[in-house]
Design a protein around this motif. Structure first.
Motif, PDB file in Angstrom:
ATOM      1  N   ASP A   2       0.843  -1.197   0.000  1.00  0.00           N
ATOM      2  CA  ASP A   2       0.000   0.000   0.000  1.00  0.00           C
ATOM      3  C   ASP A   2       0.881   1.251   0.000  1.00  0.00           C
ATOM      4  O   ASP A   2       0.857   2.041   0.936  1.00  0.00           O
ATOM      5  CB  ASP A   2      -0.910   0.027   1.235  1.00  0.00           C
ATOM      6  N   GLU A   3       1.622   1.413  -1.073  1.00  0.00           N
ATOM      7  CA  GLU A   3       2.624   2.477  -1.117  1.00  0.00           C
ATOM      8  C   GLU A   3       2.016   3.859  -0.951  1.00  0.00           C
ATOM      9  O   GLU A   3       2.556   4.712  -0.255  1.00  0.00           O
ATOM     10  CB  GLU A   3       3.376   2.389  -2.439  1.00  0.00           C
ATOM     11  N   ASN A   4       0.877   4.023  -1.601  1.00  0.00           N
ATOM     12  CA  ASN A   4       0.193   5.306  -1.540  1.00  0.00           C
ATOM     13  C   ASN A   4      -0.164   5.667  -0.101  1.00  0.00           C
ATOM     14  O   ASN A   4       0.075   6.784   0.354  1.00  0.00           O
ATOM     15  CB  ASN A   4      -1.081   5.217  -2.394  1.00  0.00           C
ATOM     16  N   ASN A  30       2.795   6.524   2.138  1.00  0.00           N
ATOM     17  CA  ASN A  30       3.272   7.895   1.993  1.00  0.00           C
ATOM     18  C   ASN A  30       2.421   8.879   2.781  1.00  0.00           C
ATOM     19  O   ASN A  30       2.949   9.787   3.429  1.00  0.00           O
ATOM     20  CB  ASN A  30       3.293   8.291   0.513  1.00  0.00           C
TER      21      ASN A  30
END
Ligand SMILES: *[C@@H]1O[C@H](CO)[C@@H](O)[C@H](O)[C@H]1NC(C)=O
Ligand SMILES: *[C@@H]1O[C@H](CO)[C@@H](O)[C@H](O)[C@H]1NC(C)=O
Ligand SMILES: *[C@@H]1O[C@H](CO)[C@@H](O)[C@H](O)[C@H]1NC(C)=O
Ligand SMILES: *[C@@H]1O[C@H](CO)[C@@H](O)[C@H](O)[C@H]1NC(C)=O
Ligand SMILES: *[C@@H]1O[C@H](CO)[C@@H](O)[C@H](O)[C@H]1NC(C)=O
Ligand SMILES: *[C@@H]1O[C@H](CO)[C@@H](O)[C@H](O)[C@H]1NC(C)=O
Ligand SMILES: *[C@@H]1O[C@H](CO)[C@@H](O)[C@H](O)[C@H]1NC(C)=O
Ligand SMILES: *[C@@H]1O[C@H](CO)[C@@H](O)[C@H](O)[C@H]1NC(C)=O
Length: 267
Positions: A172-174, A177
């Motif tokens: 869940d990179e988004n 961030n």
């Protein structure tokens, strides 16, 4: 094969038979290095032998470099990065072992994992098997955006130090961030990979379950199957097979004598 080679072969074969067999049969006291590499354990947990060892209980030559375990409160503990990991099981036959973070020990729902730290650096002799990274965020500013609040693990106990608020998988990179902007601190810890919706409902249980790792070291099976105990000489960087009679290079079996056309009879 010429005559010379055949006679060399026969001579060394005789040498092997006459030097080895009577010697190994008549010696009644086992070699001290064989004796000191007897498998041990910490009270709880698996039997510990090559490539692992427990300093103070076994000698370092019974192990491969980088495989020290400590007995901590009767549990075998491996130091990885800044964390202590309890070794739950060791599978010598496929060179893998299962660990969980020692920060979970004795918590029993009491509170949060204040002592859990980053495990970003992994020594080269170890590798993760079937694991994924979990990001834990603490000290997040409220209110959290809606897309993040689903990941609230509300694992907070101010008296215990950290209060971990969010648990997110690395894919869940988004979200990661966004969370990094909202929260003051984050750590990365490996957990077992399994199919779920990506929401951690029981953080403590997940960390207690632990994960699997594997290792790279000299293969011990030939030596062990021949009745020996494996070791490694860190000075000469050579694998040793400690046998009741004396240390050998790979196996206790005089089967090595068949290689005497190339090497003298010093298995
Ligand atoms: C440890 O080794 C002993 C002796 O070989 C064996 O009886 C015991 O079951 C082993 N324990 C574990 C946890 O594998
Ligand atoms: C090694 O063997 C054990 C027991 O058979 C198994 O549970 C484990 O998953 C295996 N490890 C790997 C890395 O395949
Ligand atoms: C997380 O959930 C707990 C309990 O449900 C709540 O008290 C807390 O305010 C929530 N934290 C955030 C950052 O939303
Ligand atoms: C967690 O830390 C934040 C920031 O320090 C604080 O506002 C919040 O009340 C704490 N939550 C818990 C459950 O301790
Ligand atoms: C990531 O977040 C941005 C802004 O919130 C959004 O526009 C984008 O679609 C998101 N991407 C993914 C893959 O979720
Ligand atoms: C832990 O590692 C992550 C990723 O490398 C980094 O962003 C974070 O700042 C580290 N946390 C601490 C407390 O050092
Ligand atoms: C350890 O496991 C990883 C991932 O499954 C694999 O790529 C690697 O070859 C394994 N290493 C050893 C020494 O078995
Ligand atoms: C390791 O090898 C060196 C050089 O061959 C030798 O002198 C030393 O005694 C060996 N150490 C052990 C613990 O066997």
């Amino acid at each position: 094969m010429n005559k010379h080679k055949i006679s060399t072969f026969l001579a060394s074969l005789y040498l092997c038979i006459f030097l080895f067999i009577p010697f190994s049969k008549t010696s009644s006291v086992a070699h001290y290095q064989y004796e000191s590499c007897v498998p041990t354990n910490c009270g709880h947990g698996p039997n510990i032998s090559f490539p692992f060892y427990v300093p103070g209980v076994q000698e370092s030559y019974c192990s491969y470099p980088g495989f020290e375990l400590a007995c901590d409160d009767k549990f075998p503990v491996l130091k990885l990065s800044e964390n202590d990991y309890v070794v739950d099981d060791i599978f010598y036959q496929n060179r893998s072992f299962r660990v969980h973070n020692a920060a979970v020990l004795g918590l029993e729902g009491r509170g949060c994992l204040s002592r859990i730290r980053n495990t970003t650096f992994l020594p080269s002799q170890f590798d993760y098997v079937n694991s994924r990274c979990l990001h834990l965020f603490s000290s997040c500013r409220e209110p959290l955006p809606h897309e993040l609040s689903r990941y609230n693990v509300s694992c907070g106990n101010p008296e215990d130090g950290k209060n971990w608020t969010l648990a997110l998988y690395d894919k869940d990179e988004n979200l990661t961030n966004i969370a990094m902007e909202k929260c003051e601190e984050n750590i990365v810890t490996p957990v077992e990979k399994y199919v779920n919706k990506g929401i951690v409902s029981d953080l403590e249980g997940l960390l207690r379950k632990g994960f699997m790792m594997n290792w790279t070291a000299s293969d011990c099976s030939v030596c062990e199957n021949s009745g020996g105990r494996c070791g490694f000489n860190a000075t000469s960087h050579l694998f040793r097979c400690f046998c009741p009679d004396r240390p050998h290079s790979s196996s206790c079996k005089p089967g090595n004598c068949w290689g005497t056309l190339i090497l003298p009879c010093t298995s």
